[in-house]
Scaffold this motif. Sequence first.
Motif, PDB file in Angstrom:
ATOM      1  N   VAL A 118       0.782  -1.208  -0.071  1.00 53.88           N
ATOM      2  CA  VAL A 118       0.087   0.103   0.159  1.00 53.88           C
ATOM      3  C   VAL A 118       1.016   1.149  -0.061  1.00 53.88           C
ATOM      4  CG1 VAL A 118      -1.813   1.234   1.319  1.00 53.88           C
ATOM      5  CG2 VAL A 118      -1.969  -1.243   1.334  1.00 53.88           C
ATOM      6  N   ILE A 119       0.631   2.202  -0.829  1.00 53.73           N
ATOM      7  CA  ILE A 119       1.408   3.328  -0.845  1.00 53.73           C
ATOM      8  C   ILE A 119       0.518   4.540  -0.556  1.00 53.73           C
ATOM      9  CG2 ILE A 119       2.847   4.794  -2.687  1.00 53.73           C
ATOM     10  CD1 ILE A 119       3.222   2.305  -4.062  1.00 53.73           C
ATOM     11  N   THR A 120       1.169   5.252   0.640  1.00 57.29           N
ATOM     12  CA  THR A 120       0.456   6.526   0.887  1.00 57.29           C
ATOM     13  C   THR A 120       1.343   7.640   0.807  1.00 57.29           C
ATOM     14  OG1 THR A 120      -1.318   7.585   2.468  1.00 57.29           O
ATOM     15  CG2 THR A 120       0.927   6.335   3.320  1.00 57.29           C
ATOM     16  N   GLY A 121       1.063   8.948   1.314  1.00 54.87           N
ATOM     17  CA  GLY A 121       1.689  10.006   1.200  1.00 54.87           C
ATOM     18  C   GLY A 121       1.464  10.778   2.551  1.00 54.87           C
ATOM     19  N   ALA A 164       6.573   0.193   5.763  1.00 55.46           N
ATOM     20  CA  ALA A 164       7.876  -0.231   5.011  1.00 55.46           C
ATOM     21  C   ALA A 164       8.989   0.449   4.647  1.00 55.46           C
ATOM     22  CB  ALA A 164       7.219  -0.873   3.655  1.00 55.46           C
ATOM     23  N   GLY A 165       8.587   1.883   4.605  1.00 59.84           N
ATOM     24  CA  GLY A 165       9.823   2.620   4.554  1.00 59.84           C
ATOM     25  C   GLY A 165       9.137   3.873   4.005  1.00 59.84           C
ATOM     26  N   VAL A 166      10.226   4.898   3.826  1.00 55.90           N
ATOM     27  CA  VAL A 166       9.900   6.356   3.312  1.00 55.90           C
ATOM     28  C   VAL A 166      10.637   6.396   2.170  1.00 55.90           C
ATOM     29  CG1 VAL A 166       9.879   8.725   3.756  1.00 55.90           C
ATOM     30  CG2 VAL A 166       9.618   7.005   5.623  1.00 55.90           C
ATOM     31  N   VAL A 167      10.082   6.988   1.149  1.00 58.19           N
ATOM     32  CA  VAL A 167      10.609   7.587  -0.384  1.00 58.19           C
ATOM     33  C   VAL A 167      10.353   9.186  -0.599  1.00 58.19           C
ATOM     34  CG1 VAL A 167      10.800   7.470  -2.719  1.00 58.19           C
ATOM     35  CG2 VAL A 167      10.639   5.157  -1.271  1.00 58.19           C
ATOM     36  N   VAL A 168      11.184   9.883  -0.676  1.00 57.70           N
ATOM     37  CA  VAL A 168      11.109  11.177  -1.165  1.00 57.70           C
ATOM     38  C   VAL A 168      10.740  11.129  -2.603  1.00 57.70           C
ATOM     39  CG1 VAL A 168      12.002  13.252  -1.396  1.00 57.70           C
ATOM     40  CG2 VAL A 168      12.580  12.031   0.679  1.00 57.70           C
ATOM     41  N   GLY A 169       9.397  11.634  -2.760  1.00 56.18           N
ATOM     42  CA  GLY A 169       8.826  11.710  -4.032  1.00 56.18           C
ATOM     43  C   GLY A 169       9.200  12.674  -5.270  1.00 56.18           C
ATOM     44  N   SER A 170       9.832  13.791  -4.709  1.00 54.45           N
ATOM     45  CA  SER A 170      10.384  14.671  -5.836  1.00 54.45           C
ATOM     46  C   SER A 170      11.317  15.453  -5.200  1.00 54.45           C
ATOM     47  CB  SER A 170       9.010  15.909  -6.227  1.00 54.45           C
ATOM     48  OG  SER A 170       9.435  16.664  -7.150  1.00 54.45           O
ATOM     49  N   TRP A 171      12.525  15.167  -5.341  1.00 57.14           N
ATOM     50  CA  TRP A 171      13.869  15.759  -4.908  1.00 57.14           C
ATOM     51  C   TRP A 171      14.142  17.055  -5.736  1.00 57.14           C
ATOM     52  CZ3 TRP A 171      16.144  15.954  -0.397  1.00 57.14           C
ATOM     53  CH2 TRP A 171      17.288  16.283  -0.227  1.00 57.14           C
ATOM     54  N   LEU A 210       4.150   1.991   2.366  1.00 59.54           N
ATOM     55  CA  LEU A 210       5.286   2.742   2.037  1.00 59.54           C
ATOM     56  C   LEU A 210       4.760   4.188   2.080  1.00 59.54           C
ATOM     57  CD1 LEU A 210       8.030   2.707   0.889  1.00 59.54           C
ATOM     58  CD2 LEU A 210       7.126   3.007  -1.380  1.00 59.54           C
ATOM     59  N   VAL A 211       5.478   5.134   2.804  1.00 66.85           N
ATOM     60  CA  VAL A 211       5.146   6.359   2.685  1.00 66.85           C
ATOM     61  C   VAL A 211       5.991   7.197   1.710  1.00 66.85           C
ATOM     62  CG1 VAL A 211       5.122   8.425   4.277  1.00 66.85           C
ATOM     63  CG2 VAL A 211       4.582   6.090   5.333  1.00 66.85           C
ATOM     64  N   VAL A 212       5.238   7.958   0.908  1.00 66.59           N
ATOM     65  CA  VAL A 212       6.020   9.120   0.072  1.00 66.59           C
ATOM     66  C   VAL A 212       5.902  10.297   0.809  1.00 66.59           C
ATOM     67  CG1 VAL A 212       6.048   9.964  -2.487  1.00 66.59           C
ATOM     68  CG2 VAL A 212       5.445   7.669  -1.927  1.00 66.59           C
ATOM     69  N   ALA A 213       7.025  10.775   0.965  1.00 68.62           N
ATOM     70  CA  ALA A 213       7.104  12.177   1.562  1.00 68.62           C
ATOM     71  C   ALA A 213       7.555  13.232   0.781  1.00 68.62           C
ATOM     72  CB  ALA A 213       8.229  11.990   2.772  1.00 68.62           C
ATOM     73  N   HIS A 214       7.191  14.586   1.145  1.00 68.14           N
ATOM     74  CA  HIS A 214       7.696  15.772   0.605  1.00 68.14           C
ATOM     75  C   HIS A 214       9.199  15.841   1.021  1.00 68.14           C
ATOM     76  CE1 HIS A 214       7.807  19.929  -0.474  1.00 68.14           C
ATOM     77  NE2 HIS A 214       7.937  20.461   0.630  1.00 68.14           N
ATOM     78  N   ALA A 215       9.822  16.750   0.317  1.00 70.34           N
ATOM     79  CA  ALA A 215      11.351  16.754   0.584  1.00 70.34           C
ATOM     80  C   ALA A 215      11.593  17.963   1.626  1.00 70.34           C
ATOM     81  CB  ALA A 215      12.126  17.285  -0.621  1.00 70.34           C
ATOM     82  N   GLY A 216      10.955  18.886   1.626  1.00 71.70           N
ATOM     83  CA  GLY A 216      11.127  20.057   2.197  1.00 71.70           C
ATOM     84  C   GLY A 216      10.782  20.245   3.491  1.00 71.70           C
ATOM     85  N   LEU A 217      10.796  21.353   4.153  1.00 74.59           N
ATOM     86  CA  LEU A 217      10.324  21.827   5.291  1.00 74.59           C
ATOM     87  C   LEU A 217       8.902  21.570   5.809  1.00 74.59           C
ATOM     88  CD1 LEU A 217      11.699  23.420   7.863  1.00 74.59           C
ATOM     89  CD2 LEU A 217      10.430  25.568   6.960  1.00 74.59           C
ATOM     90  N   GLY A 218       8.659  20.896   6.928  1.00 72.63           N
ATOM     91  CA  GLY A 218       7.262  20.317   7.149  1.00 72.63           C
ATOM     92  C   GLY A 218       7.017  18.939   7.209  1.00 72.63           C
TER      93      GLY A 218
END
Length: 225
Positions: free
Chosen positions: A5-8, A162-169, A134-142
């Motif tokens: 499952v993929i969330t943000g 499962a882990g975290v991926v930064v979705g847009s670096w 799996l958590v997709v995270a924003h790269a920046g502040l907050g």
Amino acid sequence: MSVLVITGTGTEVGKTVVTAAIAALAPGRVAVLKPAQTGVEAGEDGDVAEVARLAGPVKAVELARYPEPLAPATAARRAGAAAVRPAQVAEAARELDREHDLVLVEGAGGLLVHYDDDGGTLADVAVALSAPVLVVAHAGLGTLNAAALTAEALRARGVECAGVVVGSWPSAPDLACRCNLDDLPEVTGAPLLGVLPEGAAADPAAFREIARAGLAPALGGQWRR
């Protein structure tokens, strides 16, 4: 079951691109399930079409579509349409799992966005499936607070993060972005499994190699922190 499952941590964080990257690198037969697509009219391409455009042949399934760009429960209510319930999503994932090696369930917005007026969420889907998230995270502040809250909500329900991926670096990351790469695993208690560059979806021909360079070995790639 082979369901992820993929969330943000919110909207517009790169969930669809991350989903496509995982699908592009996964061996065997892959299915992508979008429980509810919002903000897209009939006949327009939604998120599962974008995954197929980038990843190549996948089984793309969309359970419901609502035209207004709102939370699924609100969008369904305003459209006078039936809402999608977690039990429906879980059953659809199980059916796909019978014929595929990997099923990716891409949520809408964040983990606790409501899909129906009873408060059903993507977290309920993960619980029903006993599937990791799996958590997709924003790269920046907050992003640290949002990621920590998401991980805490998963733990409270007994669901594996499962882990975290930064979705847009960003091409020019600021201090907060750079520090977040160290801090995200600490605040979530889950590994950082990749960093995909902004604009990764621009060239489908190059996408597989971008995915390979941006995802960790656990997701089929070569990225290492």
